[in-house]
Design a protein around this motif. Structure first.
Motif, PDB file in Angstrom:
ATOM      1  N   THR A 170       0.839  -1.189   0.000  1.00  0.00           N
ATOM      2  CA  THR A 170       0.000   0.000   0.000  1.00  0.00           C
ATOM      3  C   THR A 170       0.878   1.245   0.000  1.00  0.00           C
ATOM      4  OG1 THR A 170      -1.741  -1.161   1.199  1.00  0.00           O
ATOM      5  CG2 THR A 170      -1.788   1.235   1.247  1.00  0.00           C
ATOM      6  N   GLN A 171       0.590   2.147  -0.897  1.00  0.00           N
ATOM      7  CA  GLN A 171       1.385   3.370  -1.031  1.00  0.00           C
ATOM      8  C   GLN A 171       0.657   4.554  -0.400  1.00  0.00           C
ATOM      9  OE1 GLN A 171       2.497   3.899  -5.121  1.00  0.00           O
ATOM     10  NE2 GLN A 171       3.177   1.786  -5.350  1.00  0.00           N
ATOM     11  N   PRO A 172       1.385   5.631  -0.097  1.00  0.00           N
ATOM     12  CA  PRO A 172       0.751   6.792   0.540  1.00  0.00           C
ATOM     13  C   PRO A 172      -0.084   7.594  -0.447  1.00  0.00           C
ATOM     14  CG  PRO A 172       3.040   7.259   0.057  1.00  0.00           C
ATOM     15  CD  PRO A 172       2.831   5.804  -0.266  1.00  0.00           C
ATOM     16  N   LEU A 173      -0.741   8.613   0.065  1.00  0.00           N
ATOM     17  CA  LEU A 173      -1.507   9.522  -0.783  1.00  0.00           C
ATOM     18  C   LEU A 173      -0.593  10.255  -1.747  1.00  0.00           C
ATOM     19  CD1 LEU A 173      -3.801  11.181   1.877  1.00  0.00           C
ATOM     20  CD2 LEU A 173      -4.572   9.715   0.022  1.00  0.00           C
ATOM     21  N   SER A 180      -2.435  12.754   7.363  1.00  0.00           N
ATOM     22  CA  SER A 180      -1.559  11.613   7.618  1.00  0.00           C
ATOM     23  C   SER A 180      -1.984  10.376   6.834  1.00  0.00           C
ATOM     24  CB  SER A 180      -1.515  11.287   9.111  1.00  0.00           C
ATOM     25  OG  SER A 180      -2.812  10.969   9.587  1.00  0.00           O
ATOM     26  N   ASN A 181      -3.290  10.126   6.731  1.00  0.00           N
ATOM     27  CA  ASN A 181      -3.732   8.957   5.971  1.00  0.00           C
ATOM     28  C   ASN A 181      -5.231   8.995   5.717  1.00  0.00           C
ATOM     29  OD1 ASN A 181      -5.285   7.159   8.042  1.00  0.00           O
ATOM     30  ND2 ASN A 181      -3.408   7.780   9.116  1.00  0.00           N
ATOM     31  N   SER A 199      -8.367   6.067   5.488  1.00  0.00           N
ATOM     32  CA  SER A 199      -8.709   4.667   5.703  1.00  0.00           C
ATOM     33  C   SER A 199     -10.192   4.471   5.394  1.00  0.00           C
ATOM     34  CB  SER A 199      -8.405   4.247   7.144  1.00  0.00           C
ATOM     35  OG  SER A 199      -9.114   5.062   8.058  1.00  0.00           O
ATOM     36  N   ASP A 215      -2.593  15.235  10.976  1.00  0.00           N
ATOM     37  CA  ASP A 215      -1.459  15.044  11.875  1.00  0.00           C
ATOM     38  C   ASP A 215      -1.950  15.029  13.321  1.00  0.00           C
ATOM     39  OD1 ASP A 215       1.571  15.180  12.378  1.00  0.00           O
ATOM     40  OD2 ASP A 215       0.800  16.849  13.564  1.00  0.00           O
ATOM     41  N   SER A 245      -9.825  14.338  12.654  1.00  0.00           N
ATOM     42  CA  SER A 245     -10.136  13.337  11.634  1.00  0.00           C
ATOM     43  C   SER A 245     -11.577  13.579  11.199  1.00  0.00           C
ATOM     44  CB  SER A 245      -9.972  11.910  12.162  1.00  0.00           C
ATOM     45  OG  SER A 245     -10.927  11.622  13.152  1.00  0.00           O
ATOM     46  N   ASN A 270     -10.179  -0.615  -1.299  1.00  0.00           N
ATOM     47  CA  ASN A 270      -8.747  -0.571  -1.022  1.00  0.00           C
ATOM     48  C   ASN A 270      -7.962  -0.456  -2.319  1.00  0.00           C
ATOM     49  OD1 ASN A 270      -8.786  -0.894   1.866  1.00  0.00           O
ATOM     50  ND2 ASN A 270      -9.451  -2.986   1.529  1.00  0.00           N
ATOM     51  N   ALA A 326      -0.910   4.917  -4.904  1.00  0.00           N
ATOM     52  CA  ALA A 326      -1.209   6.244  -4.356  1.00  0.00           C
ATOM     53  C   ALA A 326      -2.322   6.901  -5.153  1.00  0.00           C
ATOM     54  CB  ALA A 326       0.046   7.109  -4.391  1.00  0.00           C
TER      55      ALA A 326
END
Length: 237
Positions: A23-26, A68-69, A71, A85, A110, A158, A162
């Motif tokens: 899995t890669q980041p944004l 940060s992510n 999900s 963050d 969030s 999923n 990115a």
């Protein structure tokens, strides 16, 4: 020697397979902001400042905070949760007659598309006491829109690659759960929904980067070209 080369090629292929499945980041976030009405904050006799890695412009009312992510809440396909963050946020402070200094720190934001709610850690200091509410619902968005590489943020699957994030939230109301917990102290933040104009995130597309398997093929090609060139040189000599 041939066996060693064969093992090396197989190793490169295995590494390439693992890397491409990870899995890669944004994609790079070019703008992640909360737009406040600076005049509304001032008219309620509060001052605002940034916490953690965030920055706040008191003239424009722009709080910049990093993502940060992202999900998926529950089973995919499903609604997204966009996390900021953990240590960043905004500090609101005022001094009230017969009450004294009041501080309200909001961090660890969030946003859940499942219930249109902005969550965070709320730390309130007033009348000589302090209260902390972790992962507290703060604001409910009346208007929300957004996609992750074109897919609606309420219906995500999923992905191993990115993806670019675009999100806009507005028309906020105060969480009824936060109102209940604060009781009489809710007056310290009752003006907050009107002061938050929008939450915006814009992400740039990620430039195409060759996978390790591509580099392996390129390397094998270069080795082959070099071998052919040496044979030709030997034949000519």
């Amino acid at each position: 020697m041939t066996l060693i080369k064969h093992f090396a090629v197989l190793s490169l292929a295995a590494v390439a397979s693992v890397a491409s499945a990870a899995t890669q980041p944004l994609s790079p976030i070019t703008s992640s902001t909360v737009s406040f009405d600076a005049a509304a904050i001032k008219s309620n006799s509060f001052t605002a400042s940034a916490l953690g890695g965030a920055t706040y412009n008191s003239t424009s009312g722009i709080l910049s905070d990093s993502i940060s992510n992202v999900s998926i809440a529950g089973t995919a396909p499903g609604p997204a949760t966009v996390a900021y963050d953990a240590t960043s946020g905004i500090a609101l402070s005022t001094s009230i007659l017969f009450v004294g200094t009041v501080n309200v720190n909001l961090t660890n934001f969030s946003y859940s598309f499942a219930d249109n709610t902005l969550y965070g850690d709320v730390f309130v200091t007033a009348l000589g006491s302090s209260k902390t509410y972790a992962s507290q619902s703060i604001l409910i968005a009346g208007n929300e829109s957004g996609t992750l590489s074109g897919t609606n943020l309420n219906d995500l699957n999923n992905s191993a690659s990115a993806r670019s994030l675009n999100m806009t939230l507005s028309s906020f109301t105060l969480s009824s759960d936060l109102e209940a917990k604060l009781g009489n102290a809710v007056s310290f933040v009752s003006w907050l929904p009107a002061a938050v104009k929008s939450v915006n995130v814009i992400s740039a597309a990620t430039p195409a980067v060759p996978e390790p398997s591509t580099y392996a093929l390129m390397g094998l090609g270069l080795i082959g070209i070099a071998a052919i060139s040496r044979r030709r040189q030997a034949a000519n000599s």
